[in-house]
Design a protein around this motif. Sequence first.
Motif, short mmCIF file in Angstrom:
data_model
loop_
_atom_site.label_atom_id
_atom_site.label_comp_id
_atom_site.label_asym_id
_atom_site.label_seq_id
_atom_site.Cartn_x
_atom_site.Cartn_y
_atom_site.Cartn_z
N PHE A 78 -30.90 23.87 95.85
CA PHE A 78 -32.15 23.88 95.22
C PHE A 78 -33.08 24.67 95.87
O PHE A 78 -33.43 25.66 95.11
N LEU A 79 -32.98 24.65 97.62
CA LEU A 79 -33.67 25.05 97.90
C LEU A 79 -33.73 26.75 97.95
O LEU A 79 -34.83 27.66 97.90
N ASN A 80 -32.43 26.60 98.21
CA ASN A 80 -31.67 27.89 98.07
C ASN A 80 -32.39 28.67 96.61
O ASN A 80 -32.25 30.25 96.37
N GLN A 81 -32.15 28.08 95.16
CA GLN A 81 -32.54 28.15 94.07
C GLN A 81 -33.98 29.58 94.19
O GLN A 81 -33.98 29.95 93.63
N GLY A 82 -34.61 28.94 94.84
CA GLY A 82 -36.04 28.32 95.00
C GLY A 82 -36.55 30.25 95.92
O GLY A 82 -36.93 30.90 95.15
N LYS A 83 -35.93 30.58 96.80
CA LYS A 83 -35.44 31.43 97.53
C LYS A 83 -35.49 32.71 96.81
O LYS A 83 -35.80 33.90 96.51
N ASN A 84 -33.77 32.70 95.83
CA ASN A 84 -33.43 33.77 95.02
C ASN A 84 -34.48 33.95 94.00
O ASN A 84 -34.39 35.26 94.04
N ALA A 85 -35.23 32.93 93.57
CA ALA A 85 -35.84 33.43 92.20
C ALA A 85 -37.35 34.59 93.33
O ALA A 85 -37.94 35.30 92.08
N GLU A 86 -37.65 33.88 93.92
CA GLU A 86 -39.00 34.88 94.95
C GLU A 86 -38.20 35.98 94.95
O GLU A 86 -39.41 37.57 94.85
N LYS A 87 -36.86 36.71 95.47
CA LYS A 87 -36.31 37.45 96.27
C LYS A 87 -36.40 38.39 94.87
O LYS A 87 -37.00 39.42 94.60
N LEU A 88 -35.47 37.86 93.57
CA LEU A 88 -35.89 38.97 92.34
C LEU A 88 -36.84 38.83 91.66
O LEU A 88 -37.05 39.85 91.40
N LYS A 89 -37.78 37.88 91.63
CA LYS A 89 -39.29 38.56 91.37
C LYS A 89 -40.04 39.78 91.61
O LYS A 89 -40.14 40.64 91.51
N GLN A 90 -39.68 39.90 93.10
CA GLN A 90 -40.24 40.87 94.28
C GLN A 90 -39.42 42.03 93.71
O GLN A 90 -40.11 43.40 93.33
N ASP A 91 -38.38 41.99 93.33
CA ASP A 91 -37.41 42.91 92.85
C ASP A 91 -37.72 43.61 92.53
O ASP A 91 -37.46 45.17 91.71
N LEU A 92 -37.96 42.69 90.79
CA LEU A 92 -38.58 42.84 89.54
C LEU A 92 -39.66 43.93 89.33
O LEU A 92 -40.08 44.35 89.04
N GLU A 136 -31.99 54.68 82.46
CA GLU A 136 -30.81 53.83 84.71
C GLU A 136 -32.27 53.26 84.45
O GLU A 136 -31.88 51.66 84.90
N ASP A 137 -33.31 53.95 84.14
CA ASP A 137 -34.47 52.74 85.11
C ASP A 137 -34.59 50.92 83.96
O ASP A 137 -34.53 50.09 84.12
N GLN A 138 -34.49 51.33 82.30
CA GLN A 138 -34.34 50.61 81.90
C GLN A 138 -33.22 49.41 81.98
O GLN A 138 -33.94 48.13 82.04
N GLN A 139 -32.35 50.41 82.19
CA GLN A 139 -31.43 48.97 82.43
C GLN A 139 -30.95 48.18 83.81
O GLN A 139 -31.02 47.10 83.98
N ARG A 140 -31.73 48.60 84.44
CA ARG A 140 -31.55 48.40 85.98
C ARG A 140 -33.10 47.38 85.97
O ARG A 140 -32.03 45.99 86.48
N VAL A 141 -33.64 47.45 85.24
CA VAL A 141 -35.31 46.57 85.15
C VAL A 141 -34.27 45.20 84.00
O VAL A 141 -34.39 44.02 84.35
N ASP A 142 -33.55 45.50 83.10
CA ASP A 142 -32.95 43.96 82.24
C ASP A 142 -32.08 43.50 83.52
O ASP A 142 -31.65 41.96 83.25
N GLN A 143 -31.37 44.04 84.13
CA GLN A 143 -30.36 43.35 84.80
C GLN A 143 -30.91 42.30 85.50
O GLN A 143 -30.90 41.23 85.99
N ILE A 144 -31.71 43.06 86.72
CA ILE A 144 -32.69 41.89 87.40
C ILE A 144 -33.69 40.92 86.19
O ILE A 144 -33.62 39.54 87.29
N ALA A 145 -33.91 41.69 85.32
CA ALA A 145 -34.24 40.46 84.86
C ALA A 145 -33.55 38.94 84.57
O ALA A 145 -33.95 37.82 84.20
N ARG A 146 -32.22 39.55 83.75
CA ARG A 146 -31.42 38.70 83.61
C ARG A 146 -30.78 37.86 85.08
O ARG A 146 -30.66 36.62 84.79
N LYS A 147 -30.61 38.73 85.74
CA LYS A 147 -30.33 37.72 87.01
C LYS A 147 -31.62 36.36 87.35
O LYS A 147 -31.11 35.70 88.02
#
Length: 243
Positions: A65-79, A95-106
């Motif tokens: 549960f804690l790791n999920q929260g950390k992963n979300a914060e890291k993904l938000k920063q990446d996005l 290519e930019d659109q594809q990268r953004v979409d991939q991070i958004a899906r994660k």
Amino acid sequence: MALSSSFPLTTQRSTALATLKLLPFPAPLTNCHFPVKATIHKDCNLSGSSAPEKWRANVSFFPAFLNQGKNAEKLKQDLLEAIAPLDRGAEATPEDQQRVDQIARKLEAVNPIKEPLKSDLLNGKWELIYTTSRSILQTERPKFLRSVKNYQAINVDTLRAQNLESWPFFNQVTADLTPLNARKVAVKFDYFKIAGLIPVKAPGRARGELDITYLDEELRISRGDLGNLFILKMVDPSYRVPA
């Protein structure tokens, strides 16, 4: 989310229709189910293997549960880093659109609010920071005629929504929302306001659907019925949509 605002009124109406993709409705907040509390009997042998194994099984949820929260914060920063140089998507390459979409899906995969329509976090005024919708980005216009910022407001209690443009045209549109499931809404626009002042009744075809796929206190991700991606940040949680 944004209303297009070209000079002819008919063009303003048609581009305004595209904004309905930004009107997503969240799904209700899912209850978190914690594991059953471990019970240690007086006569159990703590040195044995079975008790520690049971204990580890019962508490294993918490690190995940804690790791999920950390992963979300890291993904938000990446996005946010990925979309920062893209002028809300107007400068994005495929290519930019594809990268953004991939991070958004994660990020959508670790969405903490499973039923956004039941969450107060949806309420308020959101600023559009990225989209793949060309009509909302107004890329067919010279840059000085594009809206500088686009906003969307949603009030869950009244099932009302509003899209607003900033300079140079200040167009607006309001809409009624009908929940289709825990996170998706049908959108029916009722009135456009040209330059924020002149009311124009929306045509019957001004409809759409929006799916809210990620929601927290700061960020919202939505996907429209035509496949467009919308990413917004919260700017005013107290904002109320006109009735």
